[in-house]
Design a protein around this motif. Structure first.
Motif, PDB file in Angstrom:
ATOM      1  N   SER A   1       0.814  -1.216   0.000  1.00  8.77           N
ATOM      2  CA  SER A   1       0.000   0.000   0.000  1.00  8.77           C
ATOM      3  C   SER A   1       0.846   1.264   0.000  1.00  8.77           C
TER       4      SER A   1
ATOM      5  N   ALA B   1      -0.630   4.806   3.976  1.00  9.42           N
ATOM      6  CA  ALA B   1      -0.662   3.398   4.373  1.00  9.42           C
ATOM      7  C   ALA B   1       0.077   3.169   5.692  1.00  9.42           C
TER       8      ALA B   1
ATOM      9  N   ALA C   1      -9.154   0.290  -1.108  1.00 12.34           N
ATOM     10  CA  ALA C   1      -8.088  -0.257  -0.269  1.00 12.34           C
ATOM     11  C   ALA C   1      -8.332  -1.729   0.060  1.00 12.34           C
TER      12      ALA C   1
ATOM     13  N   SER D   1      -5.646  -4.571  -0.778  1.00  9.85           N
ATOM     14  CA  SER D   1      -5.163  -5.395   0.321  1.00  9.85           C
ATOM     15  C   SER D   1      -5.416  -6.877   0.077  1.00  9.85           C
TER      16      SER D   1
END
Length: 162
Positions: free
Chosen positions: A102, A109, A133, A137
């Motif tokens: 990230s 992040a 996100a 992830s």
């Protein structure tokens, strides 16, 4: 077949004031890999988060539980604390890997307080609260899920074999 639990942590979503978009994003991504057997939206309350995680792991037998939301700096962000209270083993490599990837996208992040850990035979992973996100992830985590399931269930004889 993998069994997934999804726990959205959000005061606003739990009150119906906002639409949960991150939970459905997780469901969309993991559904081809197995079955979503548990899905819930709870407020940012340690006790409610912890109770849901325990139920998903101990009662419903989820292999993996993904939380979304409550991992930042806001005063009511308590998902990591609730997760730490119910896990038996830390798995720091997962949030470290997510943060590392990230950081290639945003310096924010490094502000994530997300954790991951094991409760019984369930892997619990805290994910961020935005759909974008969440997708990023999960892209980091998905490649290791099959091996994580094997090792948690005791089916792996040797991790070092090619």
């Amino acid at each position: 077949m993998l069994k997934f639990g999804i726990l959205t942590v959000s005061d606003r979503c739990s009150r119906g004031e906002a639409e949960d978009r991150s939970g459905p994003a997780i469901e969309e991504i993991v559904s081809p890999l197995g079955e979503v057997t548990a899905y819930r939206v709870v407020p940012d309350e340690k006790e409610e988060i912890g109770a849901a995680l325990i139920e998903f792991a101990d009662v419903l037998g989820c292999d993996f539980v993904f939380t979304t939301g409550g991992t930042g700096f806001a005063p009511r962000d308590v998902t990591p604390e609730a997760t730490k209270a119910v896990i038996e083993k830390d798995v720091p490599g997962i949030p470290e890997a997510i943060r590392a990837e990230s950081l290639k996208i945003t310096p924010k992040a490094m502000l994530s307080r997300a954790v991951a850990g094991i409760r019984g035979k369930t892997l619990i992973v805290n994910l961020p609260g935005s759909p974008k996100a969440v997708r990023e992830s999960l892209g980091v985590v998905l490649p290791v899920l099959a091996h994580a399931k094997e090792t948690l269930s005791g089916e792996t004889i040797s991790c070092g074999k090619a």
